[in-house]
Design an enzyme around this catalytic site. Structure first.
Site: not given
Length: 348
Positions: A101, A175, A309
């Site tokens: 991420h 997220h 996502e």
């Protein structure tokens, strides 16, 4: 429709978009973090349907990425490196030897510039950020923009844009952990999900894509006709077990339907419909959330939320046949995902 703004600690701004139906979307300019989404149930009760911390300070670390904007790359990059045009780029590892991420300089921990706006049919905020060339190991100066927008049809739209000075890699997402029961009254095991997808990406024991695209037909990953999340949690299928008894996988959309995902929670009657131009999404069912986080509505626990996502696939950096994340200087990155909230009509 209106936009409420308040200044809070750390010089952050806290925005709340409000429509004429009482729906509210609240978020920070820090990390673009969505802190709550308040929508009605079948009886008109307004409740929050995403996970958020009780204390704003917990977003400074936010190891769970609650509600945050993710970039430059959403997902895991194997061995924290990739090759572009014959050159290898090394990134900062932050999950074992892998990069997750966007790493420690990811967009989830950036204080974004923010500008609110109102049109005839929407209220919104545009967030902008410039990531310098080489930040976190990524090539190219990247100008990123993300727009949060709410209308009176209870549709919340996230639009992403990006331009770069050098060939680079980019796939952004949000997220948020959704829980349609309202105010975290129940876990998400009985959320019923229908998905316009027949294939998903196989993971190894470190949750890194193996390079194999698997046919979901006849497995607990087949959501084409709808199933409850519980099916995967209780499944003996190896891919569910690898993910910690649930899902943490990239699904490829067939794009045969307007709606990529439909989520139904029968007790509240709430329905979440997701439309996106992205090629796929990671669905994560909070299998490893644990019980030591203080949330706005109580303590955390496993299976308390589900993430959708929408993104391209970082697996494309090491394997053929996956949606690309490469962005060149003569291109503009543009993507859009719409979250629509409704309720079932009549008794079910």
């Amino acid at each position: 429709m209106k936009i409420n703004t308040k200044d809070i600690q750390h010089n952050w701004k806290h925005y709340t978009l409000v429509n004429d139906n009482g729906m509210e979307v609240s978020f920070l300019n820090y990390g673009g973090i969505i802190t709550s989404i308040v929508v009605p149930d079948k009886n008109g009760n307004l409740e929050n349907v995403v996970l958020g911390y009780k204390n704003y300070d917990d977003y400074l670390t936010n190891s769970t990425y609650f509600g945050a904007l993710i970039g430059r790359i959403a997902g895991r990059i194997q061995d924290s490196n990739f090759e572009l045009n014959g050159k290898t780029y090394s990134l900062t590892p932050n999950e074992g030897k892998n990069h997750l991420h966007g790493g420690s300089s990811g967009f989830h921990q950036v204080l974004w510039n923010s500008t609110d706006f109102q049109t005839e049919s929407t209220v919104g905020v545009k967030l902008t950020h410039t990531s310098p060339d080489g930040e976190g190991g990524y090539p190219g100066k990247l100008d990123a923009a993300v727009t949060y927008e709410l209308n009176n049809d209870n549709q919340f739209t996230i639009s992403y844009e990006g331009t770069t000075t050098k060939t680079t890699v980019l796939t952004m997402t949000n997220h948020s952990y959704f829980n349609l029961s309202g105010d975290l009254k129940n876990t998400i095991q009985h959320h019923h999900i229908t998905m316009d997808s027949t294939h998903f990406v196989e993971l190894d024991n470190a949750l890194i894509p193996t390079g194999r695209l698997l046919d979901a037909t006849g497995t607990s990953f087949d959501f084409s006709n709808g199933r409850e999340i519980m099916d995967g949690i209780e499944s003996s299928f190896g891919q569910n077990i690898i993910a910690g008894n649930g899902y943490d996988h990239y699904f490829i959309f067939d794009h045969q339907k307007k709606e990529s995902v439909v989520v139904n929670e029968s007790k509240s009657g709430r329905i979440l419909t997701i439309e996106t131009d992205q090629p796929g999404m990671v669905m994560y069912t909070s299998n490893g959330l644990g019980n030591d986080l203080e949330l706005a509505e109580g303590q955390s626990k496993n299976y308390l939320g589900v993430c959708f996502e929408t993104q391209s696939s970082p697996a494309s950096l090491h394997h053929e046949g996956f949606p690309s994340v490469v962005l060149t200087p003569d291109e503009k990155y543009e993507s859009r995902t719409v979250f629509s909230f409704g309720v079932v009509k009549g008794d079910r």
